[in-house]
Design an enzyme around this catalytic site. Structure first.
Site, PDB file in Angstrom:
ATOM      1  N   PRO A 249      -7.064 -90.436 101.965  1.00 59.34           N
ATOM      2  CA  PRO A 249      -6.889 -89.039 101.653  1.00 59.34           C
ATOM      3  C   PRO A 249      -8.229 -88.467 101.014  1.00 59.34           C
ATOM      4  O   PRO A 249      -8.509 -87.063 101.304  1.00 59.34           O
ATOM      5  CB  PRO A 249      -5.811 -89.225 100.507  1.00 59.34           C
ATOM      6  CG  PRO A 249      -5.065 -90.378 101.026  1.00 59.34           C
ATOM      7  CD  PRO A 249      -6.001 -91.402 101.566  1.00 59.34           C
ATOM      8  N   GLN A 250      -8.841 -89.260 100.311  1.00 54.95           N
ATOM      9  CA  GLN A 250     -10.321 -88.750  99.776  1.00 54.95           C
ATOM     10  C   GLN A 250     -11.117 -88.231 101.114  1.00 54.95           C
ATOM     11  O   GLN A 250     -11.838 -87.267 100.845  1.00 54.95           O
ATOM     12  CB  GLN A 250     -10.873 -89.709  98.832  1.00 54.95           C
ATOM     13  CG  GLN A 250     -12.418 -89.117  98.399  1.00 54.95           C
ATOM     14  CD  GLN A 250     -12.555 -89.385  96.901  1.00 54.95           C
ATOM     15  OE1 GLN A 250     -11.976 -89.607  96.132  1.00 54.95           O
ATOM     16  NE2 GLN A 250     -13.911 -89.979  96.680  1.00 54.95           N
ATOM     17  N   GLU A 251     -11.158 -89.134 101.947  1.00 51.24           N
ATOM     18  CA  GLU A 251     -12.063 -88.902 103.098  1.00 51.24           C
ATOM     19  C   GLU A 251     -11.550 -87.468 103.742  1.00 51.24           C
ATOM     20  O   GLU A 251     -12.555 -86.963 104.433  1.00 51.24           O
ATOM     21  CB  GLU A 251     -11.888 -90.114 104.263  1.00 51.24           C
ATOM     22  CG  GLU A 251     -12.755 -89.983 105.244  1.00 51.24           C
ATOM     23  CD  GLU A 251     -13.085 -91.089 106.198  1.00 51.24           C
ATOM     24  OE1 GLU A 251     -12.538 -92.229 105.752  1.00 51.24           O
ATOM     25  OE2 GLU A 251     -13.666 -90.941 107.282  1.00 51.24           O
ATOM     26  N   GLU A 376      -4.592 -84.720 115.382  1.00 50.86           N
ATOM     27  CA  GLU A 376      -3.338 -85.160 116.034  1.00 50.86           C
ATOM     28  C   GLU A 376      -2.804 -86.161 115.074  1.00 50.86           C
ATOM     29  O   GLU A 376      -1.586 -86.341 114.685  1.00 50.86           O
ATOM     30  CB  GLU A 376      -3.346 -85.740 117.517  1.00 50.86           C
ATOM     31  CG  GLU A 376      -3.623 -84.717 118.455  1.00 50.86           C
ATOM     32  CD  GLU A 376      -4.924 -84.088 118.281  1.00 50.86           C
ATOM     33  OE1 GLU A 376      -5.945 -84.824 117.960  1.00 50.86           O
ATOM     34  OE2 GLU A 376      -5.376 -82.954 118.521  1.00 50.86           O
TER      35      GLU A 376
HETATM   36  C1  FAD Z   1     -20.027 -87.907 114.796  1.00 48.68           C
HETATM   37  C2  FAD Z   1     -18.992 -88.910 114.289  1.00 48.68           C
HETATM   38  C3  FAD Z   1     -19.188 -89.663 113.262  1.00 48.68           C
HETATM   39  C4  FAD Z   1     -18.071 -90.713 113.035  1.00 48.68           C
HETATM   40  N1  FAD Z   1     -18.177 -91.511 112.060  1.00 48.68           N
HETATM   41  C5  FAD Z   1     -17.435 -92.530 111.853  1.00 48.68           C
HETATM   42  C6  FAD Z   1     -17.762 -93.553 110.882  1.00 48.68           C
HETATM   43  O1  FAD Z   1     -18.821 -93.524 109.927  1.00 48.68           O
HETATM   44  N2  FAD Z   1     -17.226 -94.923 110.806  1.00 48.68           N
HETATM   45  C7  FAD Z   1     -16.144 -94.817 111.776  1.00 48.68           C
HETATM   46  O2  FAD Z   1     -15.409 -96.055 111.559  1.00 48.68           O
HETATM   47  N3  FAD Z   1     -15.902 -94.023 112.672  1.00 48.68           N
HETATM   48  C8  FAD Z   1     -16.580 -92.890 112.783  1.00 48.68           C
HETATM   49  N4  FAD Z   1     -16.392 -91.966 113.629  1.00 48.68           N
HETATM   50  C9  FAD Z   1     -15.239 -92.374 114.730  1.00 48.68           C
HETATM   51  C10 FAD Z   1     -13.805 -91.414 114.585  1.00 48.68           C
HETATM   52  O3  FAD Z   1     -13.464 -91.606 113.180  1.00 48.68           O
HETATM   53  C11 FAD Z   1     -13.021 -91.508 115.671  1.00 48.68           C
HETATM   54  O4  FAD Z   1     -14.015 -91.248 116.948  1.00 48.68           O
HETATM   55  C12 FAD Z   1     -11.558 -91.271 115.725  1.00 48.68           C
HETATM   56  O5  FAD Z   1     -11.053 -91.921 114.698  1.00 48.68           O
HETATM   57  C13 FAD Z   1     -10.903 -91.113 117.058  1.00 48.68           C
HETATM   58  O6  FAD Z   1     -10.994 -92.422 117.511  1.00 48.68           O
HETATM   59  P1  FAD Z   1     -11.430 -92.280 119.072  1.00 48.68           P
HETATM   60  O7  FAD Z   1     -12.292 -91.846 119.196  1.00 48.68           O
HETATM   61  O8  FAD Z   1     -11.265 -93.906 119.452  1.00 48.68           O
HETATM   62  O9  FAD Z   1     -10.186 -91.630 119.842  1.00 48.68           O
HETATM   63  P2  FAD Z   1      -8.842 -92.195 120.479  1.00 48.68           P
HETATM   64  O10 FAD Z   1      -8.116 -92.751 119.330  1.00 48.68           O
HETATM   65  O11 FAD Z   1      -8.987 -92.925 121.479  1.00 48.68           O
HETATM   66  O12 FAD Z   1      -7.963 -90.727 120.692  1.00 48.68           O
HETATM   67  C14 FAD Z   1      -8.273 -90.254 121.925  1.00 48.68           C
HETATM   68  C15 FAD Z   1      -7.256 -88.784 121.870  1.00 48.68           C
HETATM   69  O13 FAD Z   1      -6.035 -89.434 121.609  1.00 48.68           O
HETATM   70  C16 FAD Z   1      -5.268 -88.994 120.559  1.00 48.68           C
HETATM   71  N5  FAD Z   1      -4.420 -89.837 119.883  1.00 48.68           N
HETATM   72  C17 FAD Z   1      -4.630 -91.170 119.730  1.00 48.68           C
HETATM   73  N6  FAD Z   1      -3.186 -91.562 119.093  1.00 48.68           N
HETATM   74  C18 FAD Z   1      -2.281 -90.897 119.145  1.00 48.68           C
HETATM   75  C19 FAD Z   1      -1.092 -90.677 118.677  1.00 48.68           C
HETATM   76  N7  FAD Z   1      -0.410 -91.946 118.132  1.00 48.68           N
HETATM   77  N8  FAD Z   1      -0.317 -89.635 118.945  1.00 48.68           N
HETATM   78  C20 FAD Z   1      -0.895 -88.325 119.343  1.00 48.68           C
HETATM   79  N9  FAD Z   1      -2.195 -88.484 119.739  1.00 48.68           N
HETATM   80  C21 FAD Z   1      -2.918 -89.428 119.527  1.00 48.68           C
HETATM   81  C22 FAD Z   1      -6.175 -88.534 119.528  1.00 48.68           C
HETATM   82  O14 FAD Z   1      -6.089 -87.492 118.773  1.00 48.68           O
HETATM   83  C23 FAD Z   1      -7.215 -87.942 120.626  1.00 48.68           C
HETATM   84  O15 FAD Z   1      -7.118 -86.609 120.748  1.00 48.68           O
HETATM   85  C24 FAD Z   1     -17.196 -91.026 114.154  1.00 48.68           C
HETATM   86  C25 FAD Z   1     -16.923 -90.335 115.085  1.00 48.68           C
HETATM   87  C26 FAD Z   1     -17.860 -89.172 115.412  1.00 48.68           C
HETATM   88  C27 FAD Z   1     -17.880 -88.392 116.513  1.00 48.68           C
END
Ligand code: FAD
Length: 386
Positions: A249-251, A376
């Site tokens: 939540p803080q994030e 989402e």
């Molecule tokens: C610039 C940047 C900085 C970041 N920094 C960090 C960091 O410091 N540390 C870290 O750990 N991560 C970091 N991230 C990663 C970020 O948190 C993830 O990209 C994000 O959580 C989504 O995961 P994914 O990219 O694997 O997408 P996916 O999980 O593959 O999702 C793809 C799509 O499917 C949808 N989806 C997935 N599951 C569901 C569901 N159950 N119901 C409906 N829709 C769904 C998603 O909403 C999305 O639209 C960063 C990302 C970016 C782009």
């Protein structure tokens, strides 16, 4: 930047926070603004600015003084984050360092771990990162494959992470790993990796991105990295998932704070621009369409700010629940996307030009809907409360 919204100061905004705001603004103007082009081109900040920010009291402001912090609350973090954002430094990873990494250590670390790591995070000697996402899994955190296998007195860490904020500079990384691969959530633990002089750790590419040009978002690799038992955060394995869920939540609120500052900045830039630029013998601001668009944007931003101030106040009192934090993250970041888009339109062709900050805001704001849990996923969390 002159405030563009006439929202009264929230009650949590005390006099010392007003001073902090001014101090942060001065520091950013003097130490960050002159270098913005260099950092954007280079794709990362100079390592030295972390120590400068630490010396200026802008890191770990909410950590207790006994661990090197300023003894403030989340409101201190919110004020500092807003200033970085208003200054155009949304790509600087300090909000994650101070508002996400440090709290994990404060809330779940042993006394020895807090004393060992927090003071160095506060000075910027250590730069923090949190490595959850892997090439194969992001939203579905229970699916992480990075493993921390028991070995002798400690652990052996193997796996790869991607999209990690502060990935090139970080020398203290909280790694989400499976200590029990047979379990899903219950098999997850948080392992703290100090990267200086460790073997088995490799930084991968600094990733090329749509926005946040100066953020050193990177891949990280752990290959048979030996970790002493003391680098498990806390003393018990299998608590990582609960710890993540408690801190998220803080994030989300930090992202909402960014979103708000970006909207304020976009409005300020746009109002200034339309008062200067002329077409058909009039200033752009004199067209009724411009006034209506900006009236809508200002109204929506005002509603957002009141809601954000409410959420921050609740959080400072320890009352912010996951549902409300998720609402703030999803709704405010969606709004930021549409608001900046409408503002950019009023710049005409100049809105598409790199040297106009509105174009950078447009690119930088896109990720707000994706990271810290996609919007989402926020809606799934909110729906659980129905
Ligand atoms: C610039 C940047 C900085 C970041 N920094 C960090 C960091 O410091 N540390 C870290 O750990 N991560 C970091 N991230 C990663 C970020 O948190 C993830 O990209 C994000 O959580 C989504 O995961 P994914 O990219 O694997 O997408 P996916 O999980 O593959 O999702 C793809 C799509 O499917 C949808 N989806 C997935 N599951 C569901 C569901 N159950 N119901 C409906 N829709 C769904 C998603 O909403 C999305 O639209 C960063 C990302 C970016 C782009």
């Amino acid at each position: 930047m002159i405030d563009v919204l006439n929202v009264p100061r929230p009650t949590w905004m005390t006099e010392d926070l007003v001073l902090l705001e001014e101090q942060a603004r001065r520091f950013i103007d003097a130490e960050f603004t002159p270098h913005v082009e260099k950092w954007n081109e280079h794709g990362m900040y100079d390592r030295a600015v972390w120590q400068q920010a630490g010396a200026a009291g802008l890191l770990c402001a909410s950590m207790p003084e006994e661990y090197g912090g300023a003894g403030g609350s989340f409101a201190h973090e919110a004020v500092i984050n807003r200033e970085f954002s208003l200054g155009g430094f949304d790509s600087f990873g300090a909000p994650l360092h101070s508002g996400i990494v440090a709290p994990y250590i404060l809330h779940y670390g042993t006394e020895e771990q807090k004393k060992r790591w927090l003071p160095k995070l506060a000075t910027g000697e250590l730069v923090g990162a949190i490595a959850m996402t892997e090439p194969g899994t992001g939203s579905d955190l229970q699916g992480v494959r990075t493993s921390a296998k028991k070995s002798g007195n400690g652990y052996v860490l193997n796996g790869s992470k991607t999209f990690i904020t502060n990935g090139q500079h970080a020398n203290l990384i909280i790694v989400v790993a499976k200590t029990d691969p047979k379990e899903k959530a219950k098999g997850i633990s948080l392992m703290v990796v100090e990267t200086d002089d460790v073997s088995g750790f490799r930084r991968g590419r600094k990733l090329k991105k749509l926005g946040l040009d100066a953020a050193d978002t990177s891949e990280l690799f752990f290959e048979d990295l030996q970790l002493p038992a003391e680098n498990l955060l806390g003393t018990e394995e299998g608590l990582g998932f609960t710890q993540l869920m408690t801190e998220l939540p803080q994030e989300r609120l930090i992202v909402a704070t960014h979103a708000m500052a970006m909207m304020e900045r976009a409005l300020r830039l746009t109002i200034d621009y339309v008062k200067e630029r002329a077409a058909f013998g009039k200033k752009i601001v004199e067209f009724q369409n411009t006034q209506f668009v900006l009236a809508e944007c200002k109204t929506e931003a005002t509603v957002a700010k009141v809601f954000l101030d409410h959420c921050i106040g609740q959080h400072v009192e320890g009352k912010l629940d996951t549902t409300t934090a998720s609402m703030a993250k999803y709704w405010m970041t969606d709004l930021t996307g549409t608001l900046i888009d409408r503002c950019l339109q009023l710049f005409g062709g100049y809105g598409f030009m790199e040297e106009y900050p509105i174009s950078r805001l447009y690119r930088d704001a896109r990720v707000l809907r994706i990271y810290a849990g996609t919007n989402e996923i926020m809606k799934l969390l909110i729906a659980r409360s129905l």
